[in-house]
Design a protein around this motif. Structure first.
Motif, PDB file in Angstrom:
ATOM      1  N   ASN A 266       0.823  -1.204   0.000  1.00  0.00           N
ATOM      2  CA  ASN A 266       0.000   0.000   0.000  1.00  0.00           C
ATOM      3  C   ASN A 266       0.862   1.260   0.000  1.00  0.00           C
ATOM      4  OD1 ASN A 266      -2.845   1.079   0.299  1.00  0.00           O
ATOM      5  ND2 ASN A 266      -1.859   2.060   2.036  1.00  0.00           N
ATOM      6  N   TYR A 267       1.977   1.219   0.710  1.00  0.00           N
ATOM      7  CA  TYR A 267       2.909   2.348   0.730  1.00  0.00           C
ATOM      8  C   TYR A 267       3.528   2.551  -0.660  1.00  0.00           C
ATOM      9  CZ  TYR A 267       6.932   5.230   2.057  1.00  0.00           C
ATOM     10  OH  TYR A 267       7.855   6.242   2.134  1.00  0.00           O
TER      11      TYR A 267
ATOM     12  N   VAL B 220      22.989   7.031  -0.143  1.00  0.00           N
ATOM     13  CA  VAL B 220      22.005   7.487  -1.130  1.00  0.00           C
ATOM     14  C   VAL B 220      21.883   9.011  -1.100  1.00  0.00           C
ATOM     15  CG1 VAL B 220      19.560   7.439  -1.752  1.00  0.00           C
ATOM     16  CG2 VAL B 220      20.726   5.318  -1.141  1.00  0.00           C
ATOM     17  N   ASP B 221      21.862   9.576   0.085  1.00  0.00           N
ATOM     18  CA  ASP B 221      21.776  11.039   0.197  1.00  0.00           C
ATOM     19  C   ASP B 221      22.970  11.713  -0.466  1.00  0.00           C
ATOM     20  OD1 ASP B 221      19.395  10.866   1.512  1.00  0.00           O
ATOM     21  OD2 ASP B 221      20.241  11.119   3.527  1.00  0.00           O
ATOM     22  N   PHE B 222      24.157  11.142  -0.263  1.00  0.00           N
ATOM     23  CA  PHE B 222      25.335  11.755  -0.881  1.00  0.00           C
ATOM     24  C   PHE B 222      25.320  11.541  -2.392  1.00  0.00           C
ATOM     25  CE2 PHE B 222      29.951  12.148  -1.838  1.00  0.00           C
ATOM     26  CZ  PHE B 222      30.094  13.472  -1.420  1.00  0.00           C
ATOM     27  N   GLY B 223      24.751  10.426  -2.850  1.00  0.00           N
ATOM     28  CA  GLY B 223      24.599  10.215  -4.288  1.00  0.00           C
ATOM     29  C   GLY B 223      23.719  11.281  -4.913  1.00  0.00           C
ATOM     30  N   GLU B 224      22.625  11.649  -4.224  1.00  0.00           N
ATOM     31  CA  GLU B 224      21.758  12.718  -4.710  1.00  0.00           C
ATOM     32  C   GLU B 224      22.502  14.058  -4.708  1.00  0.00           C
ATOM     33  OE1 GLU B 224      18.884  12.293  -5.952  1.00  0.00           O
ATOM     34  OE2 GLU B 224      18.261  10.299  -5.276  1.00  0.00           O
TER      35      GLU B 224
ATOM     36  N   ASP C  99      13.551   3.574   2.699  1.00  0.00           N
ATOM     37  CA  ASP C  99      12.285   3.593   3.430  1.00  0.00           C
ATOM     38  C   ASP C  99      11.948   2.208   3.981  1.00  0.00           C
ATOM     39  OD1 ASP C  99      12.019   6.248   2.829  1.00  0.00           O
ATOM     40  OD2 ASP C  99      10.553   5.965   1.224  1.00  0.00           O
ATOM     41  N   LEU C 100      12.139   1.173   3.161  1.00  0.00           N
ATOM     42  CA  LEU C 100      11.817  -0.188   3.587  1.00  0.00           C
ATOM     43  C   LEU C 100      12.614  -0.591   4.814  1.00  0.00           C
ATOM     44  CD1 LEU C 100      10.451  -2.975   3.013  1.00  0.00           C
ATOM     45  CD2 LEU C 100      12.448  -3.520   1.600  1.00  0.00           C
ATOM     46  N   PHE C 101      13.913  -0.358   4.789  1.00  0.00           N
ATOM     47  CA  PHE C 101      14.750  -0.741   5.928  1.00  0.00           C
ATOM     48  C   PHE C 101      14.442   0.111   7.158  1.00  0.00           C
ATOM     49  CE2 PHE C 101      17.430  -2.760   2.663  1.00  0.00           C
ATOM     50  CZ  PHE C 101      17.684  -3.963   3.289  1.00  0.00           C
TER      51      PHE C 101
ATOM     52  N   VAL D 211      10.987   1.305 -11.206  1.00  0.00           N
ATOM     53  CA  VAL D 211      11.892   2.124 -12.012  1.00  0.00           C
ATOM     54  C   VAL D 211      13.167   2.351 -11.207  1.00  0.00           C
ATOM     55  CG1 VAL D 211      10.127   3.254 -13.408  1.00  0.00           C
ATOM     56  CG2 VAL D 211      10.672   4.190 -11.163  1.00  0.00           C
ATOM     57  N   TRP D 212      14.304   2.221 -11.874  1.00  0.00           N
ATOM     58  CA  TRP D 212      15.571   2.145 -11.142  1.00  0.00           C
ATOM     59  C   TRP D 212      15.880   3.410 -10.357  1.00  0.00           C
ATOM     60  CZ3 TRP D 212      20.009   4.933 -10.862  1.00  0.00           C
ATOM     61  CH2 TRP D 212      20.155   5.972 -11.778  1.00  0.00           C
ATOM     62  N   ASP D 213      15.463   4.601 -10.855  1.00  0.00           N
ATOM     63  CA  ASP D 213      15.854   5.849 -10.187  1.00  0.00           C
ATOM     64  C   ASP D 213      15.128   6.067  -8.862  1.00  0.00           C
ATOM     65  OD1 ASP D 213      13.539   6.131 -11.693  1.00  0.00           O
ATOM     66  OD2 ASP D 213      13.786   8.286 -11.932  1.00  0.00           O
ATOM     67  N   LYS D 214      14.112   5.230  -8.555  1.00  0.00           N
ATOM     68  CA  LYS D 214      13.423   5.324  -7.264  1.00  0.00           C
ATOM     69  C   LYS D 214      13.776   4.157  -6.348  1.00  0.00           C
ATOM     70  CE  LYS D 214      11.119   8.932  -8.702  1.00  0.00           C
ATOM     71  NZ  LYS D 214      11.449  10.285  -8.187  1.00  0.00           N
ATOM     72  N   ALA D 215      14.549   3.205  -6.863  1.00  0.00           N
ATOM     73  CA  ALA D 215      14.811   1.972  -6.112  1.00  0.00           C
ATOM     74  C   ALA D 215      15.584   2.226  -4.829  1.00  0.00           C
ATOM     75  CB  ALA D 215      15.564   0.978  -6.995  1.00  0.00           C
ATOM     76  N   SER D 216      16.634   3.051  -4.896  1.00  0.00           N
ATOM     77  CA  SER D 216      17.472   3.273  -3.712  1.00  0.00           C
ATOM     78  C   SER D 216      16.690   3.991  -2.615  1.00  0.00           C
ATOM     79  CB  SER D 216      18.722   4.071  -4.089  1.00  0.00           C
ATOM     80  OG  SER D 216      18.378   5.276  -4.742  1.00  0.00           O
TER      81      SER D 216
END
Length: 822
Positions: A617-618, A725-729, A651-653, A641-646
């Motif tokens: 649902n999330y 991930v934050d540093f990747g952005e 969020d999942l973890f 879509v790969w650009d939202k996967a990370s």
């Protein structure tokens, strides 16, 4: 209760389900007094009295019709004494032993303890402490409210949090008074439709799933991790079993079922040749949905075949089920006949290819075992099922697997059967495509699944009212039909027409299970014709709810979006899809440590609600460009879509860490593929990387480690994933701003991969790391350091040692791919 017949057994079921329900009303009264400003020092009435009063208050429930209500009240009032030696007293006492101590029994909790305490997650149990003590600066509990998967069903707060007043606290954590009022209102409205134990079971699950079964005080304070619902459910089932078998030493059969071949079956949608075969996404959705529908159908049919009800279902999900039953020869013979019927269906329907198997087995156990070491008993049963999966279909006398006729063209999707029509698909793949297309029409709609158990085959021509997905014929006098009702019209004409299609005299049971709707699962009584409500046939209809993972991205016309079109939804970078697989570490070890069946149900229910309910649902609300292939049990399979996967993995973890309070971890694998890449090959590549990331088991306490994710060819602890991930952005923004050239990212990525390849293992099993990695990194960053020293310093701060340098591949690759084409 001596002697016995079916009606006395029904009394035990109802008394078991309702014997502790007075705790909700007792706590609501105390809460009401506290809110009014009073300071009660003791409870006004014992919970047994409240429970008996509940039966009086709701005596108009259809389930009490023609039942000795006074006997139910007598059993409830006496379930904590020995004046009435009943099965209910015995089972309640042995199931409660694990949470009672002499100190807890002697010192009653204060009123404020009762109304402020909330049900904690099952991970807080000492038996599940395989990692570490919970963090002292936070605690997680379950919200005290009717179950909903549309929002987080747990609350995590910092220790020492201050609340302005009691009302503010209740607003965050839930109120007993509000829950009681909603519960009473629900029962009053639907009293005429709650006409059997099974429907009552679904109602109690909805409202009592987060109510603590007990609250105690004292220095060794009992932390409630068991819900009132799961305790009451197992007391009802075991009381009925003991009523039937008496004091028999091995009086219980713990029965398990397991579907074998799931992974191969779901992923078997490969394109064989270069020709484009459309409908891959639909067939994948259909195969996944079929597994869930088959499991539910077989489990519900089995309890009906054995003369049981839903209170006997300990767990159903993730491709397997467990139920408790009386240990009688009749049950064993019926189970064997049932297994052969399911095997025959799978072999005949799947054209003798044996892709799927469904194995059954049982263990004879005692009441003391299932209330002292239930996890160990279930572990032994799992091992028996695993061994039996290696010889599936052994109970059938199979003739010949060869086809006498020449095949001709092979199916272009599964390459296991002959293609039968111009679409070059076999009958099974075409059928799976139809199921996938049908099940997604329920997304966001008020829909139901009907599981209709009949006396032999029946003709079900529902027209536009619903669609028969498949049926399983156990033998000539027992079948179960799976029917999809894509909507429930709010008119009496709909129900009159729908049930007019059924020959109720030939029907054992109808389960009308709303998809994902855990509160509105019973139709409004005003739209159910009086002829149905007043007939005895209504007792055959069970109203409930089920969590089916039916979310996929839809096209503008309402069909399933193809993988090619889904890849076009990528906002930044190449048109790749990410295949994500995640599951809980040491799940078998966690479950094997539990003492009672009620604890087992509690933990499995939380995991199922998380993976099959909340997370899909999330995803639908925040990561809509996704395709949930499977979610349930303790794992998840997602294409996104790969650009939202990370970001999704972060969020999942985070959600799972909050729910488990760090006492349990997950491992995940994230692999990128082009949309036309064969699903089967992509799936097994994902599984291989997940197996490599999985932690190894060590018996020494404290040495267990888990919580890794495989992403961008790198194994990363999930605790560090968000920072990377934050540093990747951030790097991505630097590239867009022209501060960091993409060629620099490419050189860093190449350098990391080159240095990784030079790592060797010495004769003493120690890593030999090339020391030249640091000067090479400095040389690579020399020009960036001249122009933007602060950015260079940020990169170097991530690479303080070789391990950090190695996992820096994650942010570098993320930024490099997202800026492709710039």
């Amino acid at each position: 209760m001596g002697g016995g017949n079916g009606r006395n057994k029904l009394v035990l079921y109802l008394a078991g389900l309702l014997h502790d329900i007075g705790k909700l009303y007792q706590r609501a009264d105390i809460e009401k007094e506290m809110l009014s400003g009073a300071k009660p020092s003791r409870f006004y009435k014992r919970h047994e009295v409240y429970s008996a009063e509940f039966v009086d208050m709701h005596s108009n429930l259809a389930v009490f019709r023609d039942i000795d209500v006074d006997l139910i009240k007598t059993l409830i009032r006496g379930h904590h004494g020995d004046k009435i030696p009943s099965e209910l007293v015995y089972v309640d006492e042995i199931d409660a032993k694990e949470r009672l101590s002499e100190e807890q029994e002697e010192k009653a909790p204060s009123p404020i303890d009762i109304i402020l305490e909330r049900l904690r997650t099952p991970f807080l149990r000492d038996e599940l402490n395989i990692y570490r003590e919970p963090s002292p600066d936070r605690h997680t509990c379950l919200k005290l409210k009717p179950l909903s998967i549309d929002e987080k069903f747990w609350v995590m707060t910092e220790s020492g949090s201050k609340w302005e007043d009691l009302r503010q606290y209740l607003k965050v954590f839930g109120s007993y008074t509000e829950l009681k009022e909603k519960f009473d209102s629900f029962l009053k409205k639907y009293s005429s439709l709650i006409c059997n134990v099974d429907t009552l079971d679904y109602v109690l699950r909805t409202f009592l799933w987060s109510v603590p079964v007990a609250v105690y005080s004292g220095e060794a304070k009992y932390i409630p991790t068991l819900s009132l619902y799961h305790h009451s459910k197992i007391v009802a089932a075991l009381s009925a079993i003991r009523f039937e078998v008496g004091d028999k030493e091995k009086g219980i059969l713990l029965i398990g079922g397991d579907i074998s071949g799931i992974q191969a079956f779901i992923s078997h949608v490969t394109r064989v040749r270069e020709a484009d075969i459309s409908g891959v996404a639909k067939r994948l959705r259909g195969r996944s949905a079929f597994i869930e529908l088959l499991l539910n159908a077989v489990t519900l049919a089995l309890i009906e075949f054995l003369g049981l009800n839903t209170t006997h279902i300990i767990y159903m999900g993730g491709g397997n089920f467990f139920i408790v039953a009386p240990n009688t020869e009749e049950i064993k013979l019926r189970l064997k006949a049932f297994e052969q019927g399911v095997e025959r269906f799978l072999m005949e329907w799947l054209e003798l290819r044996g892709e799927l198997g469904f194995v059954f087995d049982y263990i004879e156990t005692s009441f003391l075992e299932v209330t002292n070491k239930a996890g160990e008993v279930i572990r032994r049963l799992r091992e028996r099922l695993w061994r039996k999966k290696r010889s599936k279909f052994s109970g059938l006398q199979l003739a010949d697997f060869r086809d006498e006729e020449r095949w001709g063209e092979i199916c272009r999707s599964c390459s296991m059967r002959p293609a039968t029509k111009d679409d070059r698909l076999c009958d099974v793949c075409r059928y799976m495509q139809r199921i996938g297309d049908s099940i997604v029409r329920t997304i966001g709609k008020k829909s139901s699944l009907l599981y209709i158990i009949t006396r032999g085959r029946i003709n079900l021509d529902l027209g536009n009212l619903g669609e028969t997905l498949f049926y399983v014929e156990i033998h000539k006098n027992f079948c179960i039909y799976v029917i999809l009702i894509p909507y429930l019209s709010e008119t009496p004409e709909f129900f009159k027409e729908l049930f007019g299609k059924f020959d109720m005299d030939r029907i054992h049971r109808i389960y009308m299970l709303a998809i994902r709707d855990s509160l509105g699962f019973i139709p409004d009584p005003n739209i159910v014709p009086n002829a149905i409500k007043e007939s005895q046939h209504l007792q055959k209809i069970v109203f409930g709810w089920i969590m089916i993972n039916n979310y996929v991205k839809l096209s503008e016309t309402g069909g399933i979006l193809s993988f090619d079109d889904l890849a076009e939804m990528v906002e930044e970078g190449p048109k790749y899809l990410a295949y994500i697989k995640a599951d809980v570490d040491y799940a078998g070890l966690l479950f094997s440590r539990l003492k009672t069946l009620s604890q087992f149900m509690s933990l499995s229910f939380i995991l199922e609600t998380f993976f099959a309910g909340f997370i899909p649902n999330y995803i639908r609300s925040k990561y809509e460009n996704s395709y949930v292939v499977f979610g349930g049990g303790d794992d998840l399979f997602l294409i996104i879509v790969w650009d939202k996967a990370s970001n999704f993995l972060v969020d999942l973890f985070r959600f799972y860490d909050e729910l488990s309070m760090g006492r349990s971890t997950m491992t995940s694998s994230c692999n990128l593929f082009r949309p036309k890449f064969p699903v089967r090959s992509a799936y097994y590549a994902m599984i291989r990387s997940l197996d490599e990331a999985k932690p190894k088991y060590h018996t020494k306490k404290g040495s267990l480690k888990g919580g890794k994710v495989f992403i961008f060819d790198t194994f990363v602890p999930y605790s560090e994933l968000e920072k990377l991930v934050d540093f990747g952005e951030e790097l991505c923004n630097y590239v867009k701003e022209g501060k960091v050239p993409r060629t620099l990212l490419f050189r860093i990525i190449s350098l990391i991969k080159d240095m990784r390849a030079q790592v060797k293992v010495s004769e003493r099993n120690r890593l030999r790391i090339p020391v030249i990695w640091w000067p090479k990194l400095l040389y690579t960053l020399r020009k960036l350091r001249e122009k933007y020293p602060e950015i260079s310093d940020k990169i170097l701060s991530f690479c303080s040692d070789f391990r950090s340098f190695s996992i820096f591949l994650v942010p570098a690759t993320l930024a490099f791919l997202k800026t492709r084409g710039r």
